[in-house]
Design an enzyme around this catalytic site. Structure first.
Site, PDB file in Angstrom:
ATOM      1  N   GLN A 530       0.672  -1.152   0.190  1.00 52.37           N
ATOM      2  CA  GLN A 530       0.074  -0.047  -0.097  1.00 52.37           C
ATOM      3  C   GLN A 530       0.914   1.265   0.098  1.00 52.37           C
ATOM      4  OE1 GLN A 530      -2.311   0.670   3.303  1.00 52.37           O
ATOM      5  NE2 GLN A 530      -3.495   2.364   2.512  1.00 52.37           N
ATOM      6  N   GLN A 533       2.061   1.982  -3.379  1.00 58.62           N
ATOM      7  CA  GLN A 533       1.205   2.570  -4.370  1.00 58.62           C
ATOM      8  C   GLN A 533       0.766   4.024  -3.852  1.00 58.62           C
ATOM      9  OE1 GLN A 533      -0.416   0.293  -6.336  1.00 58.62           O
ATOM     10  NE2 GLN A 533      -1.703   1.758  -7.139  1.00 58.62           N
ATOM     11  N   GLU A 534       0.950   4.420  -2.688  1.00 54.98           N
ATOM     12  CA  GLU A 534       0.701   5.777  -2.218  1.00 54.98           C
ATOM     13  C   GLU A 534       1.745   6.885  -2.609  1.00 54.98           C
ATOM     14  OE1 GLU A 534      -1.886   7.118  -1.298  1.00 54.98           O
ATOM     15  OE2 GLU A 534      -3.362   5.358  -0.501  1.00 54.98           O
ATOM     16  N   SER A 535       2.868   6.507  -2.239  1.00 60.39           N
ATOM     17  CA  SER A 535       3.936   7.423  -2.561  1.00 60.39           C
ATOM     18  C   SER A 535       5.202   6.921  -3.117  1.00 60.39           C
ATOM     19  CB  SER A 535       4.290   7.924  -0.979  1.00 60.39           C
ATOM     20  OG  SER A 535       5.034   6.530  -0.248  1.00 60.39           O
ATOM     21  N   TYR A 661      -6.729   0.443  -7.499  1.00 58.54           N
ATOM     22  CA  TYR A 661      -5.972   0.895  -6.205  1.00 58.54           C
ATOM     23  C   TYR A 661      -5.776  -0.597  -5.343  1.00 58.54           C
ATOM     24  CZ  TYR A 661      -4.926   2.659  -1.469  1.00 58.54           C
ATOM     25  OH  TYR A 661      -4.041   3.101  -0.455  1.00 58.54           O
TER      26      TYR A 661
END
Length: 682
Positions: A530, A533-535, A661
């Site tokens: 995750q 995926q976010e940053s 996502y």
């Protein structure tokens, strides 16, 4: 490395303290006292599982506990105690290591124990005889409810008595089995009783004299109990449970041609992790076959799901079983394989070469006499070499199916193996690392790679053939080919990033992720997925809406959690994992933990309201509102259409964003699991 159960020890160890206060173990016969953490348990080689015969049917829970013990290389040993009220004291005194006895999680017990992630959720039920008309709590006046000492039932009935003071509570011995309580109720010696829903289903099977009258209290979690200072054991248990819940049994196998695939919206590709086909690079999914099949999926309007088979031999069986829709794994087209599957037109030509060390004088096939060649039996090389072996007389050694050709090449370079055979492009990749290898001989001329589908799926095969005909040697194909097989600097960089993962390191922040994932009951590898995926692992990242840090948490969300400096890696990770747990708690506890995780991730991206709208729409469409993949995610996509958005409480949402996502986090997480498994195996 594959874990094996260790033999039971005849000599046990007692924990004592010397004059300096340091723990000291004394040899004794029989049981032993041990209150240490996982490392101390490994010295004994045993995980002692505390149970009570009075806990009722618990076969699945015990099977889980025994499987967990095996995963840690420990011998599971069942330690029965006299009654339910003796479980916690026995654990804290060091007479056992883990409670697996239908133990419900309560705030009072949390003061004494650490609980692993829930393994089940139950309801407390009021049970009556079949002819008893009671159907409301108000009818408890003048009634006598029996509860066993040491159980959460005592707490529940005590609360009821405060609400309905004219009822009575009958305390039963903690040693009385649940089955005996039901028998006493049926015989009339007990007026009413309380039972857990998971136990009662078995106890009432085949009998008509007992019924469930009422549900009491809220849903409770059942979990393993551990000593509060057993941090490593808790982390191992949570990691194992999380992996099991998320990775196993998510979706059933199914088959179908292109129309069925388009209806589901997902193309499942079976492959293997290696330098030529598919691999992870700093969280990105890359590889020659991967990029080609991803382009096909995009052209068809499909989302791509990677299914990594455990070994090469499993690829075709998994395809035939319906675990994937096609194989894209640099598979050589052979007549034997063609009898089982349908191959696409070739998309890649290679030569098969004998790999030796650079200083090896091997120059002709006849010089193979007396040498040894190691390859997988399932590889196309094996069949070719069998014919040559009869003619020349060399030793043909069977390599493990889980081992990739690149690993065999490295073993030759290190002098651990004599010779191997490889496709020429795989050897080219390995030779970018040094000049201690060479292609000594070419065998069997040129070979062709193709993708494979089930023979009956003719429309998928036709679509793949049309795609490959259009793309083969075109601009995208040539650029992609150069990236993976000809650009030496890019190859070195990509493989360096890939090889860093071999030691189990997934990101620069693994230790922080382990810390907070363990605290909140998540598998750390899921959180790393995750976070990427976010940053993309950049703590300075900031989104256009103002989300900050590694986990892209909004400042107001961070403040609500008491965390402000979101660009600090530790604070950002802490905030993200805490927020994910908060979202999980917003979904029904009756849902499987895996489904709650996917719903929580979707809510992290799009908001809980949109997820609930998608669940409601899924139910209207006849899809399962309690399953994300292939069900609620389909409804989420529809909420991007005006006619569905107008009917939703929270309106329009760009559904592709949360769907992609969750799926990308899922696929990367699965790749991390497979990677971690390989790291443990070698």
């Amino acid at each position: 490395m594959l874990t094996r159960l260790l033999p039971l020890f005849l000599i046990m160890l007692l924990t004592a303290c010397g004059d300096d206060g340091a723990p000291r173990r004394t040899v004794t016969q029989g049981d032993y006292i041990e209150s240490g953490d996982l490392e101390a348990l490994r010295e004994h080689g045993v995980l002692r599982i505390l149970i009570t015969p009075q806990a009722g049917p618990k076969g699945e829970e015990l099977a889980l506990a025994e499987a967990f013990a095996a995963s840690q290389g420990l011998e599971p040993r069942l330690i029965p105690v006299g009654g339910f009220d003796e479980l916690i004291p026995a654990l804290l005194e060091g007479r056992g290591d883990l409670i697996a006895a239908n133990l419900t999680v309560t705030a009072k017990r949390r003061e004494r124990l650490a609980f692993a992630s829930p393994i089940a959720y139950i309801r407390e039920l009021l049970v009556a005889r079949a002819d008893d008309p009671i159907d409301a709590l108000e009818q408890l006046k003048g009634r006598r409810v029996a509860v066993r000492e040491g159980t959460t039932h005592l707490e529940t009935v005590s609360r009821l008595k405060r609400l309905y003071p004219h009822m009575e509570m009958e305390r039963l011995s903690a040693q009385m089995p649940p089955e005996a309580v039901i028998e006493a109720l049926a015989a009339g010696t007990i007026d009413l009783a309380v039972a857990d829903s998971n136990q009662l289903a078995t106890q009432l099977e085949g009998r008509e004299d007992i019924r469930v009258a009422l549900e009491l209290g809220r849903v409770r979690a059942v979990a393993w109990g551990l000593r509060p200072d057993a941090d490593a054991l808790l982390d191992a248990a949570n990691r194992w449970l999380s992996e099991r819940q998320l990775a196993l049994g998510e979706r059933e196998s199914y088959s179908g041609d292109l129309e069925s695939i388009k209806k589901r919206g997902v193309l499942r590709v079976l492959t293997r992790n290696n330098a030529a086909t598919y691999f992870l690079w700093r969280g990105e999914m890359l590889g020659f076959d991967y990029e080609l099949v991803k382009r096909f999926a995009d052209a068809q309007g499909l989302r791509l799901e990677v299914v990594e088979a455990p070994n090469h031999r499993s690829l075709i069986p998994w395809l035939l079983e319906g675990r994937g829709d096609l194989i894209a794994a640099a598979m050589t087209i052979t007549p034997e394989r063609g009898e089982l599957v349908a191959f696409t037109r070739p998309y890649h030509e290679i030569s098969q070469v004998v790999v030796s060390r650079a200083d090896d004088p091997l120059e002709s096939l006849q010089q193979l006499a007396g040498r040894s060649i190691s390859v997988r039996r399932s590889s196309s090389y094996w069949h070719t070499l069998e014919g040559l072996r009869e003619e020349i007389g060399f030793e043909l050694l069977e390599a493990p199916e889980e081992v990739e050709t690149e690993e065999l090449i490295r073993a030759v370079a290190a002098g651990e193996l004599d010779l191997t055979v490889a496709d020429s492009h795989i050897l080219d990749i390995e030779m970018t690392w040094g000049d201690n290898l060479r292609a000594a001989l070419t065998i069997n001329g040129m070979a062709e790679h193709g993708w494979a589908v089930r023979r009956e799926e003719t429309r998928l095969l036709a679509a793949l053939d049309a795609f490959l005909k259009k793309e083969y040697r075109g601009l995208f194909y040539n650029v992609t080919y150069q990236k993976y097989f000809q650009d030496l600097k890019r190859i070195r960089d990509a493989q360096a990033g890939r090889l860093e993962l071999a030691d189990g390191t997934l990101s620069p922040y693994d230790e922080l992720v382990r810390k907070y994932a363990g605290r909140f009951g998540f598998d750390w590898r899921l959180i790393v997925s995750q976070m990427f995926q976010e940053s993309r692992f950049d703590p300075r990242a900031k989104s256009w809406v103002g989300a900050l840090g590694l986990m892209q948490v909004m400042p107001r969300t961070g403040r609500s959690l008491g965390l402000d400096n979101l660009r600090d890696p530790e604070t950002g990770i802490h905030a993200g994992v805490a927020y994910l747990e908060k979202l999980m708690k917003g979904f029904e506890t009756e849902l499987p933990a895996g489904e709650r995780t996917w719903f929580a991730l979707a809510a992290y991206n799009a908001g809980r309201g949109h997820v609930q709208d998608a669940r409601n729409l899924a139910a209207k469409k006849g899809w399962d509102p309690n399953r994300w993949f292939d069900n609620v995610e389909r409804a989420m996509l529809l909420l991007g259409q005006k006619r569905y958005a107008r009917q939703a409480r929270h309106g329009y949402v760009r559904g592709e964003e949360p769907v992609n996502y969750v799926r990308e986090i899922h696929d990367r997480y699965q790749a991390y699991l497979a990677l971690d498994g390989r790291a443990q195996a070698y």
